[in-house]
Scaffold this motif. Structure first.
Motif, PDB file in Angstrom:
ATOM      1  N   ASP A 118       0.849  -1.185   0.000  1.00  0.00           N
ATOM      2  CA  ASP A 118       0.000   0.000   0.000  1.00  0.00           C
ATOM      3  C   ASP A 118       0.893   1.247   0.000  1.00  0.00           C
ATOM      4  O   ASP A 118       1.054   1.891   1.043  1.00  0.00           O
ATOM      5  N   PRO A 119       1.479   1.575  -1.124  1.00  0.00           N
ATOM      6  CA  PRO A 119       2.433   2.693  -1.169  1.00  0.00           C
ATOM      7  C   PRO A 119       1.820   4.049  -0.826  1.00  0.00           C
ATOM      8  O   PRO A 119       2.526   4.966  -0.409  1.00  0.00           O
ATOM      9  N   ASP A 120       0.509   4.181  -0.964  1.00  0.00           N
ATOM     10  CA  ASP A 120      -0.135   5.463  -0.684  1.00  0.00           C
ATOM     11  C   ASP A 120      -0.644   5.568   0.754  1.00  0.00           C
ATOM     12  O   ASP A 120      -1.236   6.582   1.131  1.00  0.00           O
ATOM     13  N   GLY A 121      -0.465   4.507   1.528  1.00  0.00           N
ATOM     14  CA  GLY A 121      -0.872   4.549   2.929  1.00  0.00           C
ATOM     15  C   GLY A 121      -2.363   4.658   3.141  1.00  0.00           C
ATOM     16  O   GLY A 121      -2.812   5.355   4.046  1.00  0.00           O
ATOM     17  N   VAL A 122      -3.138   3.953   2.331  1.00  0.00           N
ATOM     18  CA  VAL A 122      -4.602   4.017   2.413  1.00  0.00           C
ATOM     19  C   VAL A 122      -5.157   2.943   3.352  1.00  0.00           C
ATOM     20  O   VAL A 122      -6.080   3.201   4.125  1.00  0.00           O
ATOM     21  N   GLN A 123      -4.596   1.748   3.298  1.00  0.00           N
ATOM     22  CA  GLN A 123      -5.151   0.607   4.032  1.00  0.00           C
ATOM     23  C   GLN A 123      -5.057   0.751   5.552  1.00  0.00           C
ATOM     24  O   GLN A 123      -6.042   0.567   6.260  1.00  0.00           O
ATOM     25  N   LEU A 124      -3.865   1.039   6.057  1.00  0.00           N
ATOM     26  CA  LEU A 124      -3.670   1.072   7.508  1.00  0.00           C
ATOM     27  C   LEU A 124      -4.573   2.083   8.211  1.00  0.00           C
ATOM     28  O   LEU A 124      -5.241   1.721   9.191  1.00  0.00           O
ATOM     29  N   PRO A 125      -4.653   3.329   7.760  1.00  0.00           N
ATOM     30  CA  PRO A 125      -5.564   4.259   8.451  1.00  0.00           C
ATOM     31  C   PRO A 125      -7.031   3.805   8.399  1.00  0.00           C
ATOM     32  O   PRO A 125      -7.772   3.992   9.365  1.00  0.00           O
ATOM     33  N   ALA A 126      -7.439   3.194   7.298  1.00  0.00           N
ATOM     34  CA  ALA A 126      -8.814   2.690   7.208  1.00  0.00           C
ATOM     35  C   ALA A 126      -9.028   1.550   8.200  1.00  0.00           C
ATOM     36  O   ALA A 126     -10.072   1.468   8.852  1.00  0.00           O
ATOM     37  N   MET A 127      -8.027   0.663   8.337  1.00  0.00           N
ATOM     38  CA  MET A 127      -8.130  -0.428   9.313  1.00  0.00           C
ATOM     39  C   MET A 127      -8.179   0.119  10.734  1.00  0.00           C
ATOM     40  O   MET A 127      -8.994  -0.340  11.552  1.00  0.00           O
ATOM     41  N   GLN A 128      -7.322   1.074  11.036  1.00  0.00           N
ATOM     42  CA  GLN A 128      -7.309   1.658  12.377  1.00  0.00           C
ATOM     43  C   GLN A 128      -8.649   2.315  12.698  1.00  0.00           C
ATOM     44  O   GLN A 128      -9.179   2.163  13.801  1.00  0.00           O
ATOM     45  N   GLU A 129      -9.199   3.021  11.746  1.00  0.00           N
ATOM     46  CA  GLU A 129     -10.488   3.674  11.946  1.00  0.00           C
ATOM     47  C   GLU A 129     -11.591   2.633  12.149  1.00  0.00           C
ATOM     48  O   GLU A 129     -12.461   2.802  13.009  1.00  0.00           O
ATOM     49  N   ALA A 130     -11.540   1.543  11.371  1.00  0.00           N
ATOM     50  CA  ALA A 130     -12.538   0.475  11.517  1.00  0.00           C
ATOM     51  C   ALA A 130     -12.461  -0.157  12.903  1.00  0.00           C
ATOM     52  O   ALA A 130     -13.493  -0.436  13.523  1.00  0.00           O
ATOM     53  N   ILE A 131     -11.259  -0.367  13.399  1.00  0.00           N
ATOM     54  CA  ILE A 131     -11.106  -0.946  14.741  1.00  0.00           C
ATOM     55  C   ILE A 131     -11.697  -0.005  15.791  1.00  0.00           C
ATOM     56  O   ILE A 131     -12.401  -0.441  16.702  1.00  0.00           O
ATOM     57  N   ARG A 132     -11.437   1.283  15.653  1.00  0.00           N
ATOM     58  CA  ARG A 132     -12.029   2.247  16.594  1.00  0.00           C
ATOM     59  C   ARG A 132     -13.560   2.200  16.535  1.00  0.00           C
ATOM     60  O   ARG A 132     -14.233   2.292  17.565  1.00  0.00           O
ATOM     61  N   GLU A 133     -14.113   2.053  15.343  1.00  0.00           N
ATOM     62  CA  GLU A 133     -15.573   1.986  15.204  1.00  0.00           C
ATOM     63  C   GLU A 133     -16.128   0.719  15.848  1.00  0.00           C
ATOM     64  O   GLU A 133     -17.177   0.767  16.511  1.00  0.00           O
ATOM     65  N   VAL A 134     -15.456  -0.408  15.669  1.00  0.00           N
ATOM     66  CA  VAL A 134     -15.898  -1.661  16.294  1.00  0.00           C
ATOM     67  C   VAL A 134     -15.856  -1.519  17.813  1.00  0.00           C
ATOM     68  O   VAL A 134     -16.787  -1.935  18.513  1.00  0.00           O
ATOM     69  N   MET A 135     -14.797  -0.925  18.332  1.00  0.00           N
ATOM     70  CA  MET A 135     -14.678  -0.733  19.777  1.00  0.00           C
ATOM     71  C   MET A 135     -15.812   0.157  20.292  1.00  0.00           C
ATOM     72  O   MET A 135     -16.408  -0.140  21.325  1.00  0.00           O
ATOM     73  N   ALA A 136     -16.130   1.207  19.570  1.00  0.00           N
ATOM     74  CA  ALA A 136     -17.203   2.108  19.989  1.00  0.00           C
ATOM     75  C   ALA A 136     -18.554   1.390  19.996  1.00  0.00           C
ATOM     76  O   ALA A 136     -19.335   1.539  20.941  1.00  0.00           O
ATOM     77  N   ILE A 137     -18.809   0.603  18.958  1.00  0.00           N
ATOM     78  CA  ILE A 137     -20.063  -0.160  18.894  1.00  0.00           C
ATOM     79  C   ILE A 137     -20.140  -1.139  20.053  1.00  0.00           C
ATOM     80  O   ILE A 137     -21.170  -1.278  20.712  1.00  0.00           O
ATOM     81  N   SER A 138     -19.035  -1.819  20.323  1.00  0.00           N
ATOM     82  CA  SER A 138     -19.005  -2.802  21.408  1.00  0.00           C
ATOM     83  C   SER A 138     -19.236  -2.153  22.760  1.00  0.00           C
ATOM     84  O   SER A 138     -19.965  -2.688  23.603  1.00  0.00           O
ATOM     85  N   LEU A 139     -18.629  -1.009  22.976  1.00  0.00           N
ATOM     86  CA  LEU A 139     -18.822  -0.308  24.250  1.00  0.00           C
ATOM     87  C   LEU A 139     -20.255   0.183  24.398  1.00  0.00           C
ATOM     88  O   LEU A 139     -20.818   0.143  25.493  1.00  0.00           O
ATOM     89  N   GLN A 140     -20.863   0.630  23.294  1.00  0.00           N
ATOM     90  CA  GLN A 140     -22.267   1.050  23.342  1.00  0.00           C
ATOM     91  C   GLN A 140     -23.158  -0.113  23.747  1.00  0.00           C
ATOM     92  O   GLN A 140     -24.151   0.064  24.447  1.00  0.00           O
ATOM     93  N   ARG A 141     -22.806  -1.297  23.298  1.00  0.00           N
ATOM     94  CA  ARG A 141     -23.584  -2.501  23.625  1.00  0.00           C
ATOM     95  C   ARG A 141     -23.158  -3.103  24.952  1.00  0.00           C
ATOM     96  O   ARG A 141     -23.639  -4.162  25.333  1.00  0.00           O
ATOM     97  N   GLN A 142     -22.244  -2.444  25.629  1.00  0.00           N
ATOM     98  CA  GLN A 142     -21.715  -2.878  26.920  1.00  0.00           C
ATOM     99  C   GLN A 142     -21.070  -4.263  26.838  1.00  0.00           C
ATOM    100  O   GLN A 142     -21.208  -5.079  27.736  1.00  0.00           O
ATOM    101  N   HIS A 143     -20.344  -4.510  25.752  1.00  0.00           N
ATOM    102  CA  HIS A 143     -19.584  -5.749  25.608  1.00  0.00           C
ATOM    103  C   HIS A 143     -18.187  -5.549  26.173  1.00  0.00           C
ATOM    104  O   HIS A 143     -17.598  -4.480  26.039  1.00  0.00           O
ATOM    105  N   ASP A 144     -17.662  -6.583  26.779  1.00  0.00           N
ATOM    106  CA  ASP A 144     -16.303  -6.542  27.298  1.00  0.00           C
ATOM    107  C   ASP A 144     -15.330  -6.625  26.124  1.00  0.00           C
ATOM    108  O   ASP A 144     -15.345  -7.595  25.361  1.00  0.00           O
ATOM    109  N   ILE A 145     -14.501  -5.619  25.964  1.00  0.00           N
ATOM    110  CA  ILE A 145     -13.584  -5.585  24.818  1.00  0.00           C
ATOM    111  C   ILE A 145     -12.198  -6.133  25.151  1.00  0.00           C
ATOM    112  O   ILE A 145     -11.335  -6.174  24.287  1.00  0.00           O
ATOM    113  N   ASP A 146     -11.991  -6.575  26.386  1.00  0.00           N
ATOM    114  CA  ASP A 146     -10.678  -7.095  26.769  1.00  0.00           C
ATOM    115  C   ASP A 146     -10.299  -8.356  26.007  1.00  0.00           C
ATOM    116  O   ASP A 146      -9.122  -8.624  25.815  1.00  0.00           O
ATOM    117  N   GLY A 147     -11.259  -9.128  25.573  1.00  0.00           N
ATOM    118  CA  GLY A 147     -10.971 -10.382  24.882  1.00  0.00           C
ATOM    119  C   GLY A 147     -10.974 -10.272  23.369  1.00  0.00           C
ATOM    120  O   GLY A 147     -11.014 -11.277  22.679  1.00  0.00           O
TER     121      GLY A 147
END
Length: 123
Positions: free
Chosen positions: A1-30
């Motif tokens: 990914d010479p233009d650096g597109v993939q990693l920031p999109a993955m990082q943002e997706a992980i943050r979104e998953v974490m936010a959704i999980s916390l809203q649902r009161q899921h334990d994110i430690d695992g």
């Protein structure tokens, strides 16, 4: 990914998953993150073959499945990679089918571009 597109999109997706999980009161430690390219040996053919054979197991076992497919240029082929190219690849289809058959269609998302929210793939 010479233009650096993939990693920031993955990082943002992980943050979104974490936010959704916390809203649902899921334990994110695992939570664990599987990134197929980084999690599969690229220079050892035997290890690579074994890891590829295990892909359906990983996909079928996951609680949240996120397809990260922003528009990018493939470093080797110089072709466009995006949601359409993801959907044409056999292993990608196998991963999706494994997820659906193994743990259902709930919590399947697609991240098309950085800066845009993930979309639920199934309703």
């Amino acid at each position: 990914d010479p233009d650096g597109v993939q990693l920031p999109a993955m990082q943002e997706a992980i943050r979104e998953v974490m936010a959704i999980s916390l809203q649902r009161q899921h334990d994110i430690d695992g939570y664990y993150v599987w990134v197929d390219y980084a999690s599969i040996a690229q220079n050892h053919r035997g290890a690579q073959t074994a890891a590829i054979a295990a892909l359906p197991h990983y996909a079928s076992s996951c609680d949240v499945f996120v397809i990260v497919a922003p528009t990018a240029v493939h470093v080797d082929t110089k072709t466009q990679c995006d949601v359409e190219s993801y959907n044409r690849r056999g292993w990608c289809r196998t991963e999706m089918l494994s997820k659906f058959c193994g743990s259902g269609t709930l919590n399947v998302f697609i991240k098309k571009e950085q800066g845009q929210p993930m979309e639920r793939l199934t309703k």
